[in-house]
Design a protein around this motif. Sequence first.
Motif, PDB file in Angstrom:
ATOM      1  N   VAL A  12      24.442 -26.846 -15.306  1.00 34.94           N
ATOM      2  CA  VAL A  12      25.827 -26.470 -15.021  1.00 34.94           C
ATOM      3  C   VAL A  12      26.738 -27.628 -15.410  1.00 34.94           C
ATOM      4  O   VAL A  12      26.335 -28.795 -15.346  1.00 34.94           O
ATOM      5  CB  VAL A  12      25.988 -26.092 -13.531  1.00 34.94           C
ATOM      6  N   GLN A  13      27.951 -27.297 -15.807  1.00 34.00           N
ATOM      7  CA  GLN A  13      28.919 -28.330 -16.169  1.00 34.00           C
ATOM      8  C   GLN A  13      29.520 -28.967 -14.917  1.00 34.00           C
ATOM      9  O   GLN A  13      29.568 -28.325 -13.850  1.00 34.00           O
ATOM     10  CB  GLN A  13      30.025 -27.726 -17.021  1.00 34.00           C
ATOM     11  N   PRO A  14      29.982 -30.200 -15.024  1.00 27.89           N
ATOM     12  CA  PRO A  14      30.674 -30.821 -13.889  1.00 27.89           C
ATOM     13  C   PRO A  14      31.820 -29.935 -13.400  1.00 27.89           C
ATOM     14  O   PRO A  14      32.557 -29.358 -14.205  1.00 27.89           O
ATOM     15  CB  PRO A  14      31.195 -32.128 -14.469  1.00 27.89           C
ATOM     16  N   LYS A  87      28.762 -32.549  -9.398  1.00 33.25           N
ATOM     17  CA  LYS A  87      28.984 -33.797 -10.121  1.00 33.25           C
ATOM     18  C   LYS A  87      27.682 -34.204 -10.842  1.00 33.25           C
ATOM     19  O   LYS A  87      26.591 -33.808 -10.398  1.00 33.25           O
ATOM     20  CB  LYS A  87      29.357 -34.906  -9.139  1.00 33.25           C
ATOM     21  N   PRO A  88      27.787 -35.023 -11.868  1.00 30.21           N
ATOM     22  CA  PRO A  88      26.557 -35.474 -12.546  1.00 30.21           C
ATOM     23  C   PRO A  88      25.565 -36.138 -11.588  1.00 30.21           C
ATOM     24  O   PRO A  88      24.341 -35.998 -11.771  1.00 30.21           O
ATOM     25  CB  PRO A  88      27.088 -36.459 -13.582  1.00 30.21           C
ATOM     26  N   GLU A  89      26.080 -36.807 -10.575  1.00 30.74           N
ATOM     27  CA  GLU A  89      25.186 -37.475  -9.622  1.00 30.74           C
ATOM     28  C   GLU A  89      24.464 -36.505  -8.689  1.00 30.74           C
ATOM     29  O   GLU A  89      23.610 -36.918  -7.906  1.00 30.74           O
ATOM     30  CB  GLU A  89      25.940 -38.521  -8.789  1.00 30.74           C
ATOM     31  N   ASP A  90      24.783 -35.226  -8.760  1.00 31.86           N
ATOM     32  CA  ASP A  90      24.037 -34.211  -8.014  1.00 31.86           C
ATOM     33  C   ASP A  90      22.769 -33.786  -8.753  1.00 31.86           C
ATOM     34  O   ASP A  90      21.961 -33.019  -8.207  1.00 31.86           O
ATOM     35  CB  ASP A  90      24.906 -32.978  -7.757  1.00 31.86           C
ATOM     36  N   THR A  91      22.606 -34.260  -9.977  1.00 31.21           N
ATOM     37  CA  THR A  91      21.419 -33.923 -10.757  1.00 31.21           C
ATOM     38  C   THR A  91      20.157 -34.408 -10.044  1.00 31.21           C
ATOM     39  O   THR A  91      20.041 -35.590  -9.707  1.00 31.21           O
ATOM     40  CB  THR A  91      21.500 -34.557 -12.154  1.00 31.21           C
ATOM     41  N   VAL A 112      18.147 -29.020 -10.776  1.00 29.32           N
ATOM     42  CA  VAL A 112      19.592 -28.865 -10.966  1.00 29.32           C
ATOM     43  C   VAL A 112      20.065 -29.991 -11.867  1.00 29.32           C
ATOM     44  O   VAL A 112      19.848 -31.164 -11.567  1.00 29.32           O
ATOM     45  CB  VAL A 112      20.342 -28.900  -9.621  1.00 29.32           C
ATOM     46  N   THR A 113      20.691 -29.621 -12.971  1.00 27.17           N
ATOM     47  CA  THR A 113      21.210 -30.609 -13.914  1.00 27.17           C
ATOM     48  C   THR A 113      22.697 -30.355 -14.106  1.00 27.17           C
ATOM     49  O   THR A 113      23.099 -29.246 -14.476  1.00 27.17           O
ATOM     50  CB  THR A 113      20.486 -30.522 -15.256  1.00 27.17           C
ATOM     51  N   VAL A 114      23.496 -31.384 -13.834  1.00 25.21           N
ATOM     52  CA  VAL A 114      24.947 -31.292 -13.983  1.00 25.21           C
ATOM     53  C   VAL A 114      25.348 -32.178 -15.155  1.00 25.21           C
ATOM     54  O   VAL A 114      25.265 -33.401 -15.085  1.00 25.21           O
ATOM     55  CB  VAL A 114      25.673 -31.715 -12.701  1.00 25.21           C
ATOM     56  N   SER A 115      25.756 -31.528 -16.219  1.00 26.41           N
ATOM     57  CA  SER A 115      26.058 -32.272 -17.441  1.00 26.41           C
ATOM     58  C   SER A 115      26.970 -31.453 -18.335  1.00 26.41           C
ATOM     59  O   SER A 115      26.888 -30.223 -18.360  1.00 26.41           O
ATOM     60  CB  SER A 115      24.760 -32.601 -18.185  1.00 26.41           C
TER      61      SER A 115
END
Length: 116
Positions: A12-14, A87-91, A112-115
């Motif tokens: 998912v995107q930020p 947020k990216p740090e939720d990855t 879960v990848t946030v990027s």
Amino acid sequence: QVQLVESGGGLVQPGGSLRLSCAASRFTFSSRAMSWYRQAPGKERELVATITADGGSTDYADSVKGRFTITRDNAKNTVYLQMNSLKPEDTAVYYCNVRILFKHYWGQGTQVTVSS
């Protein structure tokens, strides 16, 4: 043997949202508090959110307060984690957890990848 099966992860995107689900079986779900943990690469597993057996009380890590919501449906033996404003740090790999008689049980995890 206790069984926990997570689903709903993905890329998912930020700023985006995801909803994780954890289907539980082989124990009395409605009698147990449930939790979500996560583990990012190179980091220790951390507690994200907890919900009481009746769903009446929840608790969150400071890093996710106001963005994540844990809920449960005792009729469906399922616990959810709604994640907004990601947020990216939720990855991380997100794990469902239940503690029974001093023993922790885990699911297989969902990535879960946030990027962007």
